[in-house]
Design an enzyme around this catalytic site. Structure first.
Site, PDB file in Angstrom:
ATOM      1  N   ARG A 109       6.588  -4.899  36.848  1.00 41.94           N
ATOM      2  CA  ARG A 109       7.817  -4.940  36.037  1.00 41.94           C
ATOM      3  C   ARG A 109       8.592  -3.675  36.346  1.00 41.94           C
ATOM      4  O   ARG A 109       8.107  -2.572  36.109  1.00 41.94           O
ATOM      5  CB  ARG A 109       7.508  -5.023  34.545  1.00 41.94           C
ATOM      6  CG  ARG A 109       8.728  -4.724  33.681  1.00 41.94           C
ATOM      7  CD  ARG A 109       8.541  -5.040  32.228  1.00 41.94           C
ATOM      8  NE  ARG A 109       8.515  -6.469  32.005  1.00 41.94           N
ATOM      9  CZ  ARG A 109       8.685  -7.041  30.807  1.00 41.94           C
ATOM     10  NH1 ARG A 109       8.897  -6.295  29.741  1.00 41.94           N
ATOM     11  NH2 ARG A 109       8.638  -8.345  30.674  1.00 41.94           N
ATOM     12  N   HIS A 136      13.271 -13.040  36.006  1.00 43.59           N
ATOM     13  CA  HIS A 136      12.069 -13.020  35.155  1.00 43.59           C
ATOM     14  C   HIS A 136      11.375 -14.389  35.284  1.00 43.59           C
ATOM     15  O   HIS A 136      11.320 -15.163  34.329  1.00 43.59           O
ATOM     16  CB  HIS A 136      12.488 -12.740  33.708  1.00 43.59           C
ATOM     17  CG  HIS A 136      11.373 -12.326  32.806  1.00 43.59           C
ATOM     18  ND1 HIS A 136      10.080 -12.113  33.238  1.00 43.59           N
ATOM     19  CD2 HIS A 136      11.353 -12.091  31.458  1.00 43.59           C
ATOM     20  CE1 HIS A 136       9.331 -11.765  32.210  1.00 43.59           C
ATOM     21  NE2 HIS A 136      10.075 -11.745  31.123  1.00 43.59           N
ATOM     22  N   GLN A 139       8.598 -15.746  32.747  1.00 47.72           N
ATOM     23  CA  GLN A 139       9.139 -16.197  31.462  1.00 47.72           C
ATOM     24  C   GLN A 139       9.576 -17.656  31.555  1.00 47.72           C
ATOM     25  O   GLN A 139       9.284 -18.471  30.671  1.00 47.72           O
ATOM     26  CB  GLN A 139      10.338 -15.304  31.090  1.00 47.72           C
ATOM     27  CG  GLN A 139      11.055 -15.736  29.830  1.00 47.72           C
ATOM     28  CD  GLN A 139      10.199 -15.557  28.591  1.00 47.72           C
ATOM     29  OE1 GLN A 139       9.706 -14.475  28.338  1.00 47.72           O
ATOM     30  NE2 GLN A 139      10.003 -16.614  27.811  1.00 47.72           N
ATOM     31  N   ASP A 231      18.805 -14.704  24.504  1.00 49.73           N
ATOM     32  CA  ASP A 231      18.123 -13.455  24.892  1.00 49.73           C
ATOM     33  C   ASP A 231      18.990 -12.308  24.365  1.00 49.73           C
ATOM     34  O   ASP A 231      20.150 -12.523  23.983  1.00 49.73           O
ATOM     35  CB  ASP A 231      17.990 -13.386  26.430  1.00 49.73           C
ATOM     36  CG  ASP A 231      17.205 -12.161  26.906  1.00 49.73           C
ATOM     37  OD1 ASP A 231      16.540 -11.508  26.079  1.00 49.73           O
ATOM     38  OD2 ASP A 231      17.257 -11.857  28.121  1.00 49.73           O
ATOM     39  N   CYS A 271      13.374 -15.806  24.487  1.00 49.95           N
ATOM     40  CA  CYS A 271      12.267 -15.208  25.236  1.00 49.95           C
ATOM     41  C   CYS A 271      11.611 -14.059  24.477  1.00 49.95           C
ATOM     42  O   CYS A 271      10.485 -13.685  24.789  1.00 49.95           O
ATOM     43  CB  CYS A 271      12.739 -14.748  26.611  1.00 49.95           C
ATOM     44  SG  CYS A 271      14.073 -13.549  26.536  1.00 49.95           S
ATOM     45  N   ARG A 299       3.394 -18.077  27.480  1.00 47.42           N
ATOM     46  CA  ARG A 299       3.420 -17.080  28.552  1.00 47.42           C
ATOM     47  C   ARG A 299       2.017 -16.934  29.149  1.00 47.42           C
ATOM     48  O   ARG A 299       1.845 -16.859  30.361  1.00 47.42           O
ATOM     49  CB  ARG A 299       3.884 -15.714  28.007  1.00 47.42           C
ATOM     50  CG  ARG A 299       5.340 -15.610  27.645  1.00 47.42           C
ATOM     51  CD  ARG A 299       6.250 -15.703  28.848  1.00 47.42           C
ATOM     52  NE  ARG A 299       5.981 -14.700  29.860  1.00 47.42           N
ATOM     53  CZ  ARG A 299       6.444 -13.458  29.854  1.00 47.42           C
ATOM     54  NH1 ARG A 299       7.248 -13.068  28.896  1.00 47.42           N
ATOM     55  NH2 ARG A 299       6.144 -12.613  30.832  1.00 47.42           N
TER      56      ARG A 299
HETATM   57  N1   CP Z   1       9.690 -11.902  26.985  1.00 50.44           N
HETATM   58  C1   CP Z   1       9.112 -10.802  27.486  1.00 50.44           C
HETATM   59  O1   CP Z   1       9.015 -10.606  28.705  1.00 50.44           O
HETATM   60  O2   CP Z   1       8.619  -9.939  26.561  1.00 50.44           O
HETATM   61  P1   CP Z   1       8.104  -8.456  26.843  1.00 50.44           P
HETATM   62  O3   CP Z   1       9.287  -7.658  27.321  1.00 50.44           O
HETATM   63  O4   CP Z   1       7.574  -7.975  25.529  1.00 50.44           O
HETATM   64  O5   CP Z   1       7.039  -8.512  27.892  1.00 50.44           O
HETATM   65  N1  NVA Z   2      16.863  -9.567  29.427  1.00 48.36           N
HETATM   66  C1  NVA Z   2      15.798  -8.867  28.736  1.00 48.36           C
HETATM   67  C2  NVA Z   2      14.552  -9.688  28.769  1.00 48.36           C
HETATM   68  C3  NVA Z   2      13.410  -9.090  28.007  1.00 48.36           C
HETATM   69  C4  NVA Z   2      12.170  -9.925  28.110  1.00 48.36           C
HETATM   70  C5  NVA Z   2      15.590  -7.509  29.390  1.00 48.36           C
HETATM   71  O1  NVA Z   2      15.583  -7.416  30.618  1.00 48.36           O
HETATM   72  O2  NVA Z   2      15.430  -6.535  28.648  1.00 48.36           O
END
Ligand code: CP
Ligand code: NVA
Length: 312
Positions: A109, A136, A139, A231, A271, A299
């Protein structure tokens, strides 16, 4: 077609997979959920090691991968950004070659999508995109699994994404197109999804006979939708813009007024994390909490399917 062909493959971009592969992975996720709930032994990755790198915060991704890997018999190790600072303490190329000597798979990530691509170029173990500024995909596998559980099919369904055209939106466009589900986005001018990603999704949609529509009006987007998706307005890394974004996105809240134009049997997904009172109202969130937390639960199973396939 068999998922066996995907052994060793990276899971970085949804478009690197065929529609059949995505659908089979979703079915495997549903199967693994049933098996886990029936306390069946799932030693599909016994003795394997998964490394997980996080340059941004995470609740769901971290725990669902870590616990999911353990349920498959693997061990999982988390490295946070302050421990190795990917690309700073040493090159991404060298980090990839070192981790490849110890582990059997890695999730990343981070901010720049190109960092994940570069890591994968030098890695001899499968690399999973656990969120970048561009996409992502994990997700979206859970989202599609949740939709399949609820509606039993993707055909004839439309998903409406409302809010900021971000990493989740980009992956949703491609994921929906791959399974043949229509998708419409309602985003303010200047906050549309990435234009390259729209083009990729449109190309896929031509093959699967589905529609990809980009609107400025959230009301246009939600018309006849079976799934409405939200989101945060401010993604990780954009915190300095939070106040400005709140003003720009004011008309884009998913609430009872907006969802009136959707199908009667629609569900709302998110999400998470959610900022209730901003991108989604308290009422709409609570009314749909069962679906939203099932989506979060999925997930783990969707990712177990991915790991069991590529790390096998
Ligand atoms: N939806 C999601 O990716 O959550 P986190 O950022 O908590 O991993
Ligand atoms: N769009 C959001 C998704 C979090 C799971 C971000 O990147 O922060």
């Amino acid at each position: 077609m068999s998922l066996k062909n995907l052994k060793g493959k990276n899971f970085i971009n949804l478009e690197d997979f065929t529609s059949d592969e995505i659908e089979e992975l979703i079915e495997l996720g549903i199967k693994l959920k049933k098996k886990t709930q029936n306390n069946k032994d799932l030693n599909l990755l016994k003795g394997k090691n998964l490394v997980m790198y996080f340059a941004k915060p995470s609740l769901r991704t971290r725990l669902s991968f870590e616990i999911g890997a353990k349920k498959l018999g693997a061990s999982a190790y988390v490295i946070k950004q302050d421990e190795i600072i990917l690309g700073k303490r040493e090159s991404i190329e060298d980090t990839a070659r070192v981790i490849s000597k110890y582990a059997d798979g890695i999730t990343i990530r981070t901010f720049a999508h190109s960092d994940v691509e570069l890591f994968a170029k030098y890695s001899s173990i499968p690399v999973v995109n656990a969120l970048t500024d561009l996409s992502h995909p994990c997700q979206i596998m859970a989202d599609l699994m949740t939709i399949k559980e609820k509606f039993k099919t993707f055909k004839g369904l439309k998903l409406a994404y409302i809010g900021d055209g971000n990493n989740v939106t980009n992956s949703l466009l491609k994921g929906c197109a791959l399974v043949g589900m229509d998708i419409a986005t309602g985003t303010p001018a200047g906050y549309e999804p990435n234009s390259n990603q729209i083009e990729i999704a449109k190309k896929i949609a031509q093959k699967t006979n589905s529609k990809v529509e980009i609107f400025e009006s959230p009301y246009e987007a939600v018309k006849d939708a079976s799934v409405i998706y939200g989101d945060v307005w401010t993604s990780m890394g954009q915190e300095a813009e939070a106040e400005q974004r709140k003003a720009i996105f004011t008309g884009y809240q998913i609430n009872e007024n907006l969802t009136k134009d959707a199908n009667k049997d629609h569900i709302v997904l998110h999400c998470l994390p959610a900022h209730k009172g901003e991108e989604i109202s308290y009422d709409t969130f609570e009314k749909n909490q069962e679906h939203i937390f099932n989506q979060a639960e999925n997930r783990m199973y969707a990712q177990m399917a991915i790991l069991a396939t590529i790390m096998a």
